[in-house]
Design an enzyme around this catalytic site. Structure first.
Site, short mmCIF file in Angstrom:
data_model
loop_
_atom_site.label_atom_id
_atom_site.label_comp_id
_atom_site.label_asym_id
_atom_site.label_seq_id
_atom_site.Cartn_x
_atom_site.Cartn_y
_atom_site.Cartn_z
N LYS A 125 -16.73 52.79 48.99
CA LYS A 125 -15.04 51.91 47.77
C LYS A 125 -14.93 51.31 48.54
CE LYS A 125 -12.44 52.67 44.47
NZ LYS A 125 -12.88 52.96 43.33
N ASP A 165 -12.48 48.04 40.12
CA ASP A 165 -11.58 49.03 40.23
C ASP A 165 -10.33 47.91 39.58
OD1 ASP A 165 -11.29 51.77 41.24
OD2 ASP A 165 -9.05 51.18 41.81
P1 NDP Z 1 -6.40 47.79 36.08
O1 NDP Z 1 -6.88 46.91 37.25
O2 NDP Z 1 -7.92 47.34 34.76
O3 NDP Z 1 -6.09 48.55 34.91
C1 NDP Z 1 -4.11 48.92 36.09
C2 NDP Z 1 -3.36 49.76 34.80
O4 NDP Z 1 -2.70 50.61 36.18
C3 NDP Z 1 -2.38 48.28 35.04
O5 NDP Z 1 -2.04 48.34 33.76
C4 NDP Z 1 -1.89 48.38 36.25
O6 NDP Z 1 -0.59 47.87 35.72
C5 NDP Z 1 -1.05 50.04 36.44
N1 NDP Z 1 -0.70 50.59 37.69
C6 NDP Z 1 -1.44 49.93 39.03
N2 NDP Z 1 -1.59 50.37 40.25
C7 NDP Z 1 -0.53 50.81 39.21
C8 NDP Z 1 0.81 50.88 40.05
N3 NDP Z 1 0.88 51.41 42.10
N4 NDP Z 1 1.91 51.43 40.28
C9 NDP Z 1 2.29 51.87 38.02
N5 NDP Z 1 1.21 51.03 37.53
C10 NDP Z 1 0.37 50.23 38.17
O7 NDP Z 1 -7.43 48.61 36.35
P2 NDP Z 1 -7.63 49.97 35.70
O8 NDP Z 1 -8.59 49.95 34.42
O9 NDP Z 1 -9.73 49.87 35.95
O10 NDP Z 1 -8.10 51.18 36.84
C11 NDP Z 1 -7.41 52.14 36.26
C12 NDP Z 1 -7.68 53.33 37.26
O11 NDP Z 1 -8.90 53.93 36.46
C13 NDP Z 1 -7.89 53.09 38.64
O12 NDP Z 1 -7.09 54.40 39.53
C14 NDP Z 1 -8.57 53.49 39.61
O13 NDP Z 1 -9.51 53.95 40.02
C15 NDP Z 1 -9.27 54.77 37.48
N6 NDP Z 1 -11.03 53.98 37.70
C16 NDP Z 1 -11.34 52.75 37.05
C17 NDP Z 1 -13.10 52.59 37.22
C18 NDP Z 1 -13.52 51.37 36.19
O14 NDP Z 1 -14.51 51.61 35.85
N7 NDP Z 1 -12.33 50.49 36.53
C19 NDP Z 1 -13.42 54.37 37.18
C20 NDP Z 1 -13.24 54.86 37.30
C21 NDP Z 1 -11.95 54.85 37.95
P3 NDP Z 1 0.13 46.06 36.21
O15 NDP Z 1 -1.40 45.16 35.76
O16 NDP Z 1 1.73 46.05 36.31
O17 NDP Z 1 -0.68 45.90 37.87
O1 2IT Z 2 -13.33 54.82 40.18
C1 2IT Z 2 -14.45 54.01 39.79
O2 2IT Z 2 -15.13 55.33 39.38
C2 2IT Z 2 -15.00 52.95 39.96
N1 2IT Z 2 -13.75 52.34 40.22
C3 2IT Z 2 -16.38 52.56 39.14
C4 2IT Z 2 -17.30 52.02 40.22
C5 2IT Z 2 -18.24 51.51 39.83
O3 2IT Z 2 -19.33 51.63 40.73
O4 2IT Z 2 -18.77 51.94 39.11
#
Ligand code: NDP
Ligand code: 2IT
Length: 443
Positions: A125, A165
């Site tokens: 990561k 992420d």
């Molecule tokens: P994005 O940046 O696309 O969206 C994140 C969302 O969560 C936004 O709505 C954001 O609000 C909110 N958010 C982020 N940080 C905070 C915080 N500290 N407090 C409150 N709200 C928060 O990210 P993803 O959707 O990609 O990721 C979301 C979660 O999913 C994370 O935990 C990530 O690690 C996990 N994840 C993502 C994957 C992926 O493929 N993208 C795969 C597996 C897990 P705002 O815009 O206001 O910051």
């Molecule tokens: O938390 C996660 O699994 C991710 N942000 C996606 C990682 C990836 O390599 O697609």
């Protein structure tokens, strides 16, 4: 058990200030204790000591020039945690809250998640405390180019393959990819989540959210339940939340609430996802704009989204966003299933409360593994130098999520914790990595 306790105590003493890393390691190590007890070879080979110490953590300076011509400096991280079963694989997070402890917790979780996918990917990561919010495209590009100018030394299609992420989507991956190609001269699958015109996979954008819902569908079916007619509350409104909402809706659920870090929307008619995509993916604005599309919806900055009564709750924003008091409210309001789209969104006492109340609970490393699994499918397509259709990738994703559900259910049952998917996912993810480490000797 003393081996597990000794390793944890040592880890906490030697990594001060990394509370979220301690939390993630404690959850995994405590829940795999039955396997450790049954296999003394793991202790003799120091498997837990080796698994909890990253292969390496790379820390670097990221200088860039803002639109006023001023030099800004951010911290850059890449933690290459474990490559026993494949090249390091895991996202890059750009958020002001990023520090070494956050990246280590995410990298550690990634080892087991990636193992659960059944695909050959190790755990890693990275990220930065850079805040993309309010930055111009040029500033984001300047940051990404500077970040990659250091990172390129450590990554590669067969070495370490970063992805998105929080704060990293198609725009950032494009800038990072362009800089990698420019410095190295290589056109290779060094990143996933790429645009469709330059090696990206169809369905990668949708994969984490869709995969979460596919897994929840399997879990609900064990109780004769489904998404049909259920009220669904999803935190976040980013990549994971949007596509979880899309698939939950396609399966007959009604998504009534979403949030961002400023506030939350409540739309009893079911959220208008086209509006959310326009606000978040196109305009990069705040969710408060939603009222412009649906005047009858509510927008709140006080209170929390977990106060909204629902049958299914999907935390898809960030770590430790769902506390015990939120769990108690959800239980009181009759929630039947909780699935973690984000990484470690529920605190340990919240998880315990759900399990004690008999709520179906899908832990992050299983529930959100569809994203990285589809990243691995992107790597396969890049190696093959061809691209699969959306349907083909989506079908594989579906099969992988069903496989993850079956693996974690079987592991939980085998070790006397039937229905405890936290234990099941941790054990199933751990055993494959630990056995690969045993086979490869002391490295
Ligand atoms: P994005 O940046 O696309 O969206 C994140 C969302 O969560 C936004 O709505 C954001 O609000 C909110 N958010 C982020 N940080 C905070 C915080 N500290 N407090 C409150 N709200 C928060 O990210 P993803 O959707 O990609 O990721 C979301 C979660 O999913 C994370 O935990 C990530 O690690 C996990 N994840 C993502 C994957 C992926 O493929 N993208 C795969 C597996 C897990 P705002 O815009 O206001 O910051
Ligand atoms: O938390 C996660 O699994 C991710 N942000 C996606 C990682 C990836 O390599 O697609």
């Amino acid at each position: 058990m003393s081996y597990v306790n000794d390793v944890l105590q040592n880890l906490i003493a030697k990594n001060p200030g990394e509370a979220v890393f301690h939390q993630a390691a404690t959850e995994v190590l405590e829940s795999i204790a039955p396997v450790i007890e049954a296999n003394p070879a793991y202790e003799k080979a120091g498997i837990l000591e080796r698994l909890t110490e990253p292969d390496r953590a790379i820390l670097f300076r990221v200088p860039w020039v803002d639109d006023q011509g001023k030099v800004q400096v951010n911290k850059g991280y890449r933690v290459q945690f474990n490559n026993a079963i494949g090249p390091y694989k895991g996202g890059l997070r750009l958020h002001p809250s990023v520090n070494l402890g956050v990246i280590k917790f995410l990298g550690f979780e990634q080892i087991f998640k990636n193992s659960l996918t059944g695909l050959p990917i190790g755990g890693g990561k990275g990220g930065s405390d850079f805040d993309p919010k309010g930055k111009s495209d040029r500033e984001v590009m300047a940051f990404c180019q500077s970040f990659m100018t250091e990172l390129y030394k450590y990554v590669g299609a067969d070495i370490d393959v970063p992805a998105g992420d929080i704060g990293v989507g198609a725009r950032e991956i494009g800038f990072l990819y362009g800089q990698y190609k420019r410095i190295t001269g290589l056109y290779e699958g060094v990143l996933t989540g790429k645009g469709l015109t330059y090696g990206g996979s169809l369905a990668r954008k949708e994969a984490t959210g869709y995969g979460l819902v596919y897994l929840m569908k399997e879990m609900l079916a064990t109780k004769g339940e489904s998404f049909e007619g259920k009220r669904v509350v999803i935190s976040g409104s980013g990549n994971v939340a949007i596509y979880a909402a899309e698939k939950a809706t396609a399966f007959g659920g009604k998504v009534v609430a979403l949030c961002d870090s400023t506030g939350w929307i409540y739309d009893e008619a079911g959220v208008d996802l086209a509006a959310v995509k326009q606000i978040k993916e196109v305009e990069r604005k705040r969710l408060r704009e939603y009222k412009n599309y649906r005047p009858n919806a509510e927008y709140h900055e006080d209170g929390v989204i977990w106060d909204v009564p629902c049958d299914i709750a999907l935390p898809c924003a960030t770590q430790n966003e769902l506390h015990l008091e939120h769990a108690e409210t959800l239980i009181k309001n009759g929630v039947i299933a909780v699935g973690e789209g984000a990484n470690m969104p529920s605190t340990p006492d919240a998880i315990h409360a759900f399990q004690k109340a008999g709520v179906l609970f899908a832990p992050a490393k299983a529930a959100n593994a569809g994203g990285v699994a589809t990243s691995a499918l992107e790597m396969s397509q890049n190696s093959l130098r061809l691209s699969w259709t959306f349907e083909e990738v989506d079908q594989r994703l579906h099969g992988i999520m069903v496989g993850i559900f079956n693996q974690m259910a079987a592991a939980a049952e085998k070790y006397g914790h039937a229905g405890d998917y936290v234990v099941g996912a941790n054990i199933a993810g751990f055993v494959k990595v630990a056995d690969a480490m045993l086979a490869q000797g002391v490295v």
